[in-house]
Design an enzyme around this catalytic site. Structure first.
Site, PDB file in Angstrom:
ATOM      1  N   GLY A   1       2.266   2.044  10.683  1.00 41.65           N
ATOM      2  CA  GLY A   1       3.228   3.141  10.532  1.00 41.65           C
ATOM      3  C   GLY A   1       3.939   3.506  11.824  1.00 41.65           C
ATOM      4  O   GLY A   1       4.576   4.553  11.913  1.00 41.65           O
TER       5      GLY A   1
ATOM      6  N   GLU B   1      -5.623  -5.002  10.503  1.00 41.81           N
ATOM      7  CA  GLU B   1      -4.603  -3.979  10.727  1.00 41.81           C
ATOM      8  C   GLU B   1      -4.873  -3.244  12.036  1.00 41.81           C
ATOM      9  O   GLU B   1      -5.649  -2.276  12.068  1.00 41.81           O
ATOM     10  CB  GLU B   1      -4.626  -2.960   9.582  1.00 41.81           C
ATOM     11  CG  GLU B   1      -4.336  -3.548   8.221  1.00 41.81           C
ATOM     12  CD  GLU B   1      -3.664  -2.534   7.318  1.00 41.81           C
ATOM     13  OE1 GLU B   1      -2.582  -2.847   6.826  1.00 41.81           O
ATOM     14  OE2 GLU B   1      -4.203  -1.429   7.128  1.00 41.81           O
TER      15      GLU B   1
ATOM     16  N   LYS C   1       0.146   4.301  -0.336  1.00 44.20           N
ATOM     17  CA  LYS C   1      -0.465   5.519   0.224  1.00 44.20           C
ATOM     18  C   LYS C   1      -0.178   6.701  -0.723  1.00 44.20           C
ATOM     19  O   LYS C   1      -0.177   6.520  -1.920  1.00 44.20           O
ATOM     20  CB  LYS C   1       0.049   5.768   1.638  1.00 44.20           C
ATOM     21  CG  LYS C   1       0.008   4.521   2.513  1.00 44.20           C
ATOM     22  CD  LYS C   1       0.264   4.812   3.950  1.00 44.20           C
ATOM     23  CE  LYS C   1       0.347   3.503   4.723  1.00 44.20           C
ATOM     24  NZ  LYS C   1       0.234   3.656   6.142  1.00 44.20           N
TER      25      LYS C   1
ATOM     26  N   GLU D   1      -6.672   4.966   7.713  1.00 44.66           N
ATOM     27  CA  GLU D   1      -6.441   6.389   7.405  1.00 44.66           C
ATOM     28  C   GLU D   1      -7.660   6.996   6.724  1.00 44.66           C
ATOM     29  O   GLU D   1      -7.997   8.158   6.948  1.00 44.66           O
ATOM     30  CB  GLU D   1      -5.175   6.531   6.531  1.00 44.66           C
ATOM     31  CG  GLU D   1      -3.918   6.280   7.354  1.00 44.66           C
ATOM     32  CD  GLU D   1      -2.760   5.692   6.569  1.00 44.66           C
ATOM     33  OE1 GLU D   1      -2.772   5.740   5.331  1.00 44.66           O
ATOM     34  OE2 GLU D   1      -1.833   5.161   7.228  1.00 44.66           O
TER      35      GLU D   1
ATOM     36  N   ASN E   1       0.884  -1.180   0.000  1.00 46.09           N
ATOM     37  CA  ASN E   1       0.000   0.000   0.000  1.00 46.09           C
ATOM     38  C   ASN E   1       0.913   1.217   0.000  1.00 46.09           C
ATOM     39  O   ASN E   1       1.495   1.558   1.027  1.00 46.09           O
ATOM     40  CB  ASN E   1      -0.890  -0.021   1.252  1.00 46.09           C
ATOM     41  CG  ASN E   1      -1.672   1.281   1.398  1.00 46.09           C
ATOM     42  OD1 ASN E   1      -1.821   2.048   0.443  1.00 46.09           O
ATOM     43  ND2 ASN E   1      -2.178   1.537   2.602  1.00 46.09           N
TER      44      ASN E   1
ATOM     45  N   SER F   1       3.205  -2.460  10.270  1.00 48.67           N
ATOM     46  CA  SER F   1       4.660  -2.540  10.442  1.00 48.67           C
ATOM     47  C   SER F   1       5.220  -3.928  10.139  1.00 48.67           C
ATOM     48  O   SER F   1       6.169  -4.384  10.778  1.00 48.67           O
ATOM     49  CB  SER F   1       5.063  -2.078  11.851  1.00 48.67           C
ATOM     50  OG  SER F   1       4.640  -0.738  12.049  1.00 48.67           O
TER      51      SER F   1
ATOM     52  N   HIS G   1      -9.426   1.513   4.731  1.00 47.73           N
ATOM     53  CA  HIS G   1      -8.149   1.646   5.443  1.00 47.73           C
ATOM     54  C   HIS G   1      -8.345   2.601   6.625  1.00 47.73           C
ATOM     55  O   HIS G   1      -9.120   3.558   6.535  1.00 47.73           O
ATOM     56  CB  HIS G   1      -7.075   2.176   4.487  1.00 47.73           C
ATOM     57  CG  HIS G   1      -5.698   2.106   5.073  1.00 47.73           C
ATOM     58  ND1 HIS G   1      -5.236   3.047   5.955  1.00 47.73           N
ATOM     59  CD2 HIS G   1      -4.708   1.188   4.935  1.00 47.73           C
ATOM     60  CE1 HIS G   1      -4.002   2.715   6.322  1.00 47.73           C
ATOM     61  NE2 HIS G   1      -3.659   1.586   5.711  1.00 47.73           N
TER      62      HIS G   1
HETATM   63  C1  PEP Z   1      -0.813   0.129   5.984  1.00 48.06           C
HETATM   64  O1  PEP Z   1      -0.826   1.312   5.716  1.00 48.06           O
HETATM   65  O2  PEP Z   1      -1.738  -0.607   5.589  1.00 48.06           O
HETATM   66  C2  PEP Z   1       0.305  -0.393   6.768  1.00 48.06           C
HETATM   67  C3  PEP Z   1       0.228  -1.607   7.252  1.00 48.06           C
HETATM   68  O3  PEP Z   1       1.370   0.446   6.945  1.00 48.06           O
HETATM   69  P1  PEP Z   1       2.781   0.063   7.636  1.00 48.06           P
HETATM   70  O4  PEP Z   1       3.215  -1.251   7.060  1.00 48.06           O
HETATM   71  O5  PEP Z   1       3.689   1.172   7.294  1.00 48.06           O
HETATM   72  O6  PEP Z   1       2.506  -0.059   9.109  1.00 48.06           O
END
Ligand code: PEP
Length: 257
Positions: free
Chosen positions: A177, A171, A15, A101, A13, A217, A99
């Site tokens: 992040g 998630e 973003k 965000e 992803n 992460s 998501h």
């Molecule tokens: C995400 O944005 O779906 C995500 C898992 O980000 P990160 O791997 O940076 O935590």
């Protein structure tokens, strides 16, 4: 992972990252080193403007291109939005929906997630539906209830054939992040809960076939341990999908014999 019954999917992803030229550079760096990745599907979810180029750049590979969002209406007066049909026509296969965000900054709700899931399926796209709890919710002990609610809302009104096409990404908000990853046990436990919800709603066959990813992460170091959980069928990866060596190591972890 359980490769016998379902697909393992490693999805990046991006973003709001990477310009067109950076997308080209990424593809040129990844393609020669990618290998066959016969045990997992690789997906790159990229910003809307980079989708046509990404589709072209990965045309002769087994990398599928995804979008990061869509609107639930087909067309109309929705300035700045993009519909499922538009994505389908330019070669998109997957689309991230709900998501955290989008939920946090753009008022995405469980209700709009459900509408987007239906619109995506109608157009022939595979939704990657994101669910996850905040740290406060985890500490209150309501993770399982919250995830159940989110999954049930997202899949409400679907039939079994449609439900099979969905990918769910667990998630935890506190892991996205932040560099803080859920333990393999935490990830495995919630992914197992998600599968049992699908089993109750759509039956054992559908539950066995649905890909459930972990996201938050995930990186080259922790991927193998997370993917060793029987109900973790891949990853949705933010930061570590922006650099070819990191992303490649996660793909390789999913491809170990
Ligand atoms: C995400 O944005 O779906 C995500 C898992 O980000 P990160 O791997 O940076 O935590």
């Amino acid at each position: 992972m359980n490769r016998k019954y379902r697909k393992t999917i490693i999805a990046g992803n991006w973003k709001m990252n990477k310009t067109l030229s950076e997308t080209k550079a990424f593809a040129e760096e990844l393609k020669p080193v990618l290998g066959k990745h016969k045990w997992c599907e690789v997906v790159l979810c990229v910003p809307f403007v980079n989708i046509p180029a990404a589709v072209r750049l990965f045309k002769d590979t087994r990398v599928a291109i995804g979008a990061e969002n869509l609107h639930f209406e087909d067309h109309g007066a929705f300035t700045g939005e993009v519909s499922a049909n538009m994505l389908k026509e330019v070669g998109v296969k997957y689309v991230i929906i709900g998501h955290s965000e989008r939920r946090e900054y753009y008022n995405e709700t469980d209700f709009t997630v459900n509408k987007k899931v239906k619109a995506a399926l109608e157009a022939g796209l595979h939704p990657i539906v994101c669910v996850g709890e905040s740290l406060e919710q985890r500490e209150l002990g309501v993770t399982s209830e919250l995830i159940t609610y989110q999954v049930k809302c997202a899949l409400a009104g679907l039939d079994a054939a449609q439900a099979r096409k969905i990918v769910i990404a667990y998630e935890p908000l506190w892991a996205i992040g932040t560099g803080k990853t859920a333990t393999a046990e935490q990830a495995g436990e919630v992914c197992q809960t998600i599968r049992s919800i699908i089993r109750k709603e759509f039956g054992a066959r559908v539950a066995r076939a649905v890909t459930i990813q972990y996201g938050g992460s995930m990186n080259a170091k922790n991927a193998a341990e997370l993917l060793a959980q029987p109900d973790v069928d891949g990853g949705l990866i933010g930061g570590a999908a922006l650099k070819v060596p990191d992303f490649l190591q996660i793909i390789n972890a999913a491809n170990q014999e």
